[in-house]
Enzyme design. Sequence first.
Site, PDB file in Angstrom:
ATOM      1  N   HIS A  77       0.812  -1.217   0.000  1.00 45.80           N
ATOM      2  CA  HIS A  77       0.000   0.000   0.000  1.00 45.80           C
ATOM      3  C   HIS A  77       0.848   1.270   0.000  1.00 45.80           C
ATOM      4  O   HIS A  77       0.338   2.344  -0.266  1.00 45.80           O
ATOM      5  CB  HIS A  77      -0.990   0.005   1.179  1.00 45.80           C
ATOM      6  CG  HIS A  77      -0.392   0.271   2.528  1.00 45.80           C
ATOM      7  ND1 HIS A  77      -0.076  -0.730   3.417  1.00 45.80           N
ATOM      8  CD2 HIS A  77      -0.071   1.427   3.151  1.00 45.80           C
ATOM      9  CE1 HIS A  77       0.405  -0.206   4.531  1.00 45.80           C
ATOM     10  NE2 HIS A  77       0.411   1.104   4.393  1.00 45.80           N
ATOM     11  N   ASP A 137       0.107  -7.547   1.370  1.00 45.05           N
ATOM     12  CA  ASP A 137       0.579  -6.173   1.548  1.00 45.05           C
ATOM     13  C   ASP A 137       2.106  -6.105   1.586  1.00 45.05           C
ATOM     14  O   ASP A 137       2.683  -5.336   2.352  1.00 45.05           O
ATOM     15  CB  ASP A 137      -0.014  -5.549   2.819  1.00 45.05           C
ATOM     16  CG  ASP A 137       0.063  -4.024   2.802  1.00 45.05           C
ATOM     17  OD1 ASP A 137       0.235  -3.445   1.704  1.00 45.05           O
ATOM     18  OD2 ASP A 137      -0.037  -3.401   3.882  1.00 45.05           O
ATOM     19  N   GLY A 181       3.391   6.181   8.779  1.00 47.72           N
ATOM     20  CA  GLY A 181       4.761   6.388   8.351  1.00 47.72           C
ATOM     21  C   GLY A 181       5.653   5.214   8.682  1.00 47.72           C
ATOM     22  O   GLY A 181       6.735   5.062   8.130  1.00 47.72           O
ATOM     23  N   ASN A 182       5.202   4.357   9.627  1.00 50.10           N
ATOM     24  CA  ASN A 182       5.957   3.150   9.949  1.00 50.10           C
ATOM     25  C   ASN A 182       5.677   2.013   8.968  1.00 50.10           C
ATOM     26  O   ASN A 182       6.378   0.997   8.984  1.00 50.10           O
ATOM     27  CB  ASN A 182       5.620   2.651  11.355  1.00 50.10           C
ATOM     28  CG  ASN A 182       6.382   3.367  12.437  1.00 50.10           C
ATOM     29  OD1 ASN A 182       5.818   4.175  13.161  1.00 50.10           O
ATOM     30  ND2 ASN A 182       7.668   3.092  12.542  1.00 50.10           N
ATOM     31  N   SER A 183       4.667   2.140   8.136  1.00 51.61           N
ATOM     32  CA  SER A 183       4.295   1.039   7.235  1.00 51.61           C
ATOM     33  C   SER A 183       5.480   0.609   6.381  1.00 51.61           C
ATOM     34  O   SER A 183       6.156   1.422   5.782  1.00 51.61           O
ATOM     35  CB  SER A 183       3.157   1.461   6.312  1.00 51.61           C
ATOM     36  OG  SER A 183       1.950   1.524   6.995  1.00 51.61           O
ATOM     37  N   GLY A 242     -10.846 -23.992  -5.834  1.00 56.65           N
ATOM     38  CA  GLY A 242     -12.053 -23.781  -6.613  1.00 56.65           C
ATOM     39  C   GLY A 242     -13.339 -24.038  -5.855  1.00 56.65           C
ATOM     40  O   GLY A 242     -14.275 -24.645  -6.397  1.00 56.65           O
ATOM     41  N   VAL A 243     -13.408 -23.587  -4.580  1.00 53.90           N
ATOM     42  CA  VAL A 243     -14.638 -23.726  -3.804  1.00 53.90           C
ATOM     43  C   VAL A 243     -14.961 -22.410  -3.116  1.00 53.90           C
ATOM     44  O   VAL A 243     -14.070 -21.615  -2.819  1.00 53.90           O
ATOM     45  CB  VAL A 243     -14.525 -24.826  -2.725  1.00 53.90           C
ATOM     46  CG1 VAL A 243     -14.412 -26.190  -3.357  1.00 53.90           C
ATOM     47  CG2 VAL A 243     -13.345 -24.550  -1.794  1.00 53.90           C
ATOM     48  N   ILE A 288     -16.545 -21.165   0.433  1.00 51.35           N
ATOM     49  CA  ILE A 288     -16.697 -21.796   1.740  1.00 51.35           C
ATOM     50  C   ILE A 288     -17.288 -20.820   2.751  1.00 51.35           C
ATOM     51  O   ILE A 288     -17.218 -19.602   2.582  1.00 51.35           O
ATOM     52  CB  ILE A 288     -15.338 -22.330   2.260  1.00 51.35           C
ATOM     53  CG1 ILE A 288     -14.283 -21.214   2.269  1.00 51.35           C
ATOM     54  CG2 ILE A 288     -14.875 -23.521   1.442  1.00 51.35           C
ATOM     55  CD1 ILE A 288     -12.937 -21.634   2.845  1.00 51.35           C
TER      56      ILE A 288
END
Length: 355
Positions: A99, A129, A201-203, A259-260, A262
């Site tokens: 992000h 992320d 800002g820590n991301s 392919g399910v 749930i």
Amino acid sequence: MTSVLSKSASLALVASVALPGIALAVPPGGYGDLVEEVAPAVVFIEVTAAQPTGGQLPPNMPEALRRQFGDRLPEARPQQGLGSGFIISQDGEIVTNHHVVAGAQTVSVTLTDGRTYDAEVIGSDPATDIAVLKITSDAKLPFVTFGSSEEMRVGDEVVAVGNPFGLSSTVTSGIISAKSRNINAGPYDEFIQTDAAINRGNSGGPLFNNEGEVIGVNSAIISPGGGSVGIGFAVPSDLVVDVVEDLGDDGRVTRGWLGVQIRPMSEEVAEVLGYDNPRGAVVEAVTEDSPAARAGLKTGDIILTYAGKEVQELRDLTRAVALTEPDDSAQIVLLRKGREETLDVTIGTLPDQDA
């Protein structure tokens, strides 16, 4: 007061130049020695992206009106973003959050000694992320290494390094408050929770153990007012390592596909089946011509184990399938009409990475 989950708006980059075989012991006086070792690889990330500042014309607007009003819309203007990241190799490979660099036109990386480099986005994975950048330098770059997030315990000490609110190389400390947190940020949530102060800002910045190893990538906070309240979340390093390796190959993450559709087991069904608590994943639908369909899964089946591991909640199955290499086989134990059955399934490739 309602808590608001917000992703930190910056990334922090950390590097380690510790000699091989020498552990960084944290003295009773504090983390000074550790910070001196890792700080040279902490980087400040600046991102430029063009985003429209005004509205957009409706797609079904008649062409005559489109020509009349189209030139009156505000032009797209460069938008600035800030973040953190950390160097993981001498040749300039950098880890940060997706992000932070999503939609970036230009990415600039600044080291603590003032050197600035243009960075290339090698690959980015919205589901976890995590993003990988690359800078080129004639000189060797400081870097850090990953440690094992699995070995960390609740209560262990950790140190976060990043650029909160643009304040470069800010260091905070705390403990691991919890592990395997699901904050509904994505399909593979298994966050490390920490009370080390993490702000916007820590991301993308690193979360260190006492040996100076990265055991998490700081990614999100819960904050009613936008500042740290002691509840931050980091993507565990064991997951990051796999994603970074995959992104380095071709800029994409290849995931397994069953392919399910749930849903969780209800309390009522669990009671009827004699379980103390709901467990497993109830199959709501099976995609046509999918690995699940070819293996014989049906609507109403309850998947109890996958590849030998119990499915206690939906994300257990989601993560396990995603981490299975396409074309590999896995054994599924399911409950169908009150009887357990075992099926072998050959996993496919997830067709839409953004999903």
